[in-house]
Design an enzyme around this catalytic site. Structure first.
Site, PDB file in Angstrom:
ATOM      1  N   THR A 113      -5.817  -1.487   7.050  1.00 49.34           N
ATOM      2  CA  THR A 113      -5.904  -2.945   7.189  1.00 49.34           C
ATOM      3  C   THR A 113      -7.316  -3.324   7.636  1.00 49.34           C
ATOM      4  O   THR A 113      -7.632  -4.491   7.750  1.00 49.34           O
ATOM      5  CB  THR A 113      -4.898  -3.440   8.257  1.00 49.34           C
ATOM      6  OG1 THR A 113      -5.083  -2.638   9.436  1.00 49.34           O
ATOM      7  CG2 THR A 113      -3.468  -3.310   7.782  1.00 49.34           C
ATOM      8  N   ASP A 170      -1.513   6.550   6.334  1.00 42.65           N
ATOM      9  CA  ASP A 170      -1.498   5.126   6.668  1.00 42.65           C
ATOM     10  C   ASP A 170      -2.415   4.921   7.882  1.00 42.65           C
ATOM     11  O   ASP A 170      -2.609   5.861   8.665  1.00 42.65           O
ATOM     12  CB  ASP A 170      -0.057   4.716   6.998  1.00 42.65           C
ATOM     13  CG  ASP A 170       0.164   3.221   6.831  1.00 42.65           C
ATOM     14  OD1 ASP A 170      -0.786   2.517   6.428  1.00 42.65           O
ATOM     15  OD2 ASP A 170       1.285   2.756   7.094  1.00 42.65           O
ATOM     16  N   ARG A 225       6.525  -8.101   2.031  1.00 39.74           N
ATOM     17  CA  ARG A 225       7.397  -7.647   3.124  1.00 39.74           C
ATOM     18  C   ARG A 225       8.046  -8.836   3.811  1.00 39.74           C
ATOM     19  O   ARG A 225       9.236  -8.817   4.123  1.00 39.74           O
ATOM     20  CB  ARG A 225       6.612  -6.824   4.156  1.00 39.74           C
ATOM     21  CG  ARG A 225       7.441  -6.547   5.417  1.00 39.74           C
ATOM     22  CD  ARG A 225       6.770  -5.620   6.395  1.00 39.74           C
ATOM     23  NE  ARG A 225       6.598  -4.316   5.809  1.00 39.74           N
ATOM     24  CZ  ARG A 225       5.492  -3.589   5.918  1.00 39.74           C
ATOM     25  NH1 ARG A 225       4.474  -4.066   6.605  1.00 39.74           N
ATOM     26  NH2 ARG A 225       5.410  -2.417   5.352  1.00 39.74           N
ATOM     27  N   LYS A 252       0.835  -1.205   0.000  1.00 42.70           N
ATOM     28  CA  LYS A 252       0.000   0.000   0.000  1.00 42.70           C
ATOM     29  C   LYS A 252       0.879   1.268   0.000  1.00 42.70           C
ATOM     30  O   LYS A 252       0.650   2.180  -0.783  1.00 42.70           O
ATOM     31  CB  LYS A 252      -0.944  -0.008   1.210  1.00 42.70           C
ATOM     32  CG  LYS A 252      -1.896  -1.213   1.183  1.00 42.70           C
ATOM     33  CD  LYS A 252      -2.857  -1.217   2.344  1.00 42.70           C
ATOM     34  CE  LYS A 252      -2.219  -1.473   3.689  1.00 42.70           C
ATOM     35  NZ  LYS A 252      -1.546  -2.796   3.786  1.00 42.70           N
ATOM     36  N   THR A 253       1.884   1.276   0.873  1.00 40.36           N
ATOM     37  CA  THR A 253       2.777   2.435   0.936  1.00 40.36           C
ATOM     38  C   THR A 253       3.527   2.592  -0.389  1.00 40.36           C
ATOM     39  O   THR A 253       3.701   3.706  -0.897  1.00 40.36           O
ATOM     40  CB  THR A 253       3.796   2.241   2.085  1.00 40.36           C
ATOM     41  OG1 THR A 253       3.063   1.968   3.288  1.00 40.36           O
ATOM     42  CG2 THR A 253       4.663   3.453   2.282  1.00 40.36           C
TER      43      THR A 253
END
Ligand code: ADP
Length: 361
Positions: free
Chosen positions: A181, A132, A240, A87-88
């Site tokens: 999330t 975020d 990640r 997302k980032t």
């Protein structure tokens, strides 16, 4: 500038996203310091370096090129999905594609309306404001976002009581990119103000292999195709996690003095992190063990979370999705049950635990 936000050129300087401890703590601490630096070196710098999530990429590309052709800004974007899925990275890519500046903050950092207004008034036309954990923006601040998103204006209240004055502020047209999330926690009016709602889902193994191969090239680590597959299969569908594993594999290969990473290095490096062939780590196994002890009695989320000492949210959002995907856990209206495959994964013989006459789940 306000502590609530940081800005950077969309063209690729080091990203300083503010993060708080939380669900991102899966398999290690939330990315910060050296870990965040490491992530930044691996972050895609162009849309075509971003692997997978094809529909989302396509939707973003279309929105951005149409907006550019109209000399306008694209709609606000809401990205939802588990931590570590990109997302980032996408927020950064949107700013790069628009050729504008990314300003990053988090929901919890926007404690007061003043924090938000401080950032909003710095935005230049077309800039991207990335928030975020947007589901954690306090309700009072959320109200300000509504008018900022819709009318590119906010009314800032100065002073209190009889001296209170309202200062109307005009803003430049900007693009809000929210990441969450927990999309379900966003109010309907808030969600309705995003023109693009994109849900990211866990990556298939082949995509994770492509991500690992790219990361290995950047890190100058030689990795065999089968070792990349071994790491990918244990990475819970999450880039990640795949990249974090690769880092550990690289260290082990270096210590061993090997020329390239082979599956044995991958298996050993992950074993040292407590990660098994299914990508399960200690907490997953503890969850399955609790369920195995209650083999045919569904266990409620509260009880399960208390038994393993984790927050209910964490169990539900971080651990359960992978266990469900593996087919090791079942959710029923009365609670959670372990499956026969789940029992096998933790080396429990379901038949020996099951009371006479009861069928397998
Ligand atoms: P999120 O914001 O969803 O938690 P990030 O964007 O911070 O996830 O991604 C975590 C790491 O995974 C970053 O280092 C990023 O480079 C990598 N990553 C995530 N998605 C992709 C992708 N689709 N392709 C390549 N790398 C990715």
């Amino acid at each position: 500038m306000s502590d609530a936000g940081r800005s950077e050129a969309g063209s690729g300087s080091v990203f300083h996203g503010l993060r708080t401890e939380g669900l991102e703590a899966l398999l290690g601490s939330a990315p910060a310091g050296a870990e965040l630096e490491f992530e930044n070196t691996l972050r895609p710098q162009r849309f075509d370096e971003f692997v997978g999530q094809r529909q989302t990429l396509e939707n973003l590309r279309v929105a951005i090129s149409a907006a550019k052709a109209r000399k306008d800004t694209p709609d606000h974007v809401l990205l939802s999905g588990p931590p570590g899925l990109g997302k980032t990275s996408l927020a950064k890519l949107i700013a790069i594609e628009l050729g504008t500046t990314l300003h990053s903050t988090t929901g919890p950092a926007l404690e007061r309306a003043r924090d938000l207004v401080g950032i909003l008034t710095q935005l230049k036309r077309g800039d991207v404001l990335f928030i975020d954990e947007i589901h954690r923006v306090p309700a009072a601040v959320e109200e300000y976002l509504y008018s900022a998103m819709e009318d590119y204006a906010v009314d800032l209240t100065l002073d209190q009581g009889p001296n209170a004055r309202v200062l109307p502020l005009k803003l430049e047209r900007f693009v809000l990119v929210g990441a969450t999330t927990r999309e379900g926690l966003l109010s309907a009016p808030f969600r309705g103000r995003f023109g693009l709602l994109e849900r990211l889902s866990p990556y298939p193994t082949e995509d994770l292999i492509a991500i690992l191969e790219r990361s290995a090239r950047i890190l100058a680590v030689a990795i065999s195709p089968s070792a990349a597959r071994t790491v990918a299969e244990r990475s819970r569908g999450t880039p990640r996690i795949a990249n974090r594993f690769l880092r550990r594999v690289r260290d082990l290969v270096q210590v061993c003095g090997a020329a390239r990473a082979e599956p044995a290095h991958a298996i050993e490096a992950l074993r040292r992190m407590g990660v098994d062939e299914f990508g399960l780590e200690d907490t997953d196994r503890r969850i399955l063990a609790v369920l195995a002890r209650n083999l045919t009695r569904p266990v409620g989320l509260k009880t399960l979370a208390a038994a393993i000492g984790e927050a209910e949210d964490t169990v539900e959002e971080v651990f359960e999705p992978h266990l469900l995907r593996c087919g090791f856990l079942e959710r029923t209206s009365r609670g959670r049950l372990i499956t026969a495959e789940g029992c096998a994964a933790i080396g429990v013989d379901a038949a020996s635990l099951r009371p006479e006459g009861e069928s397998a789940t």
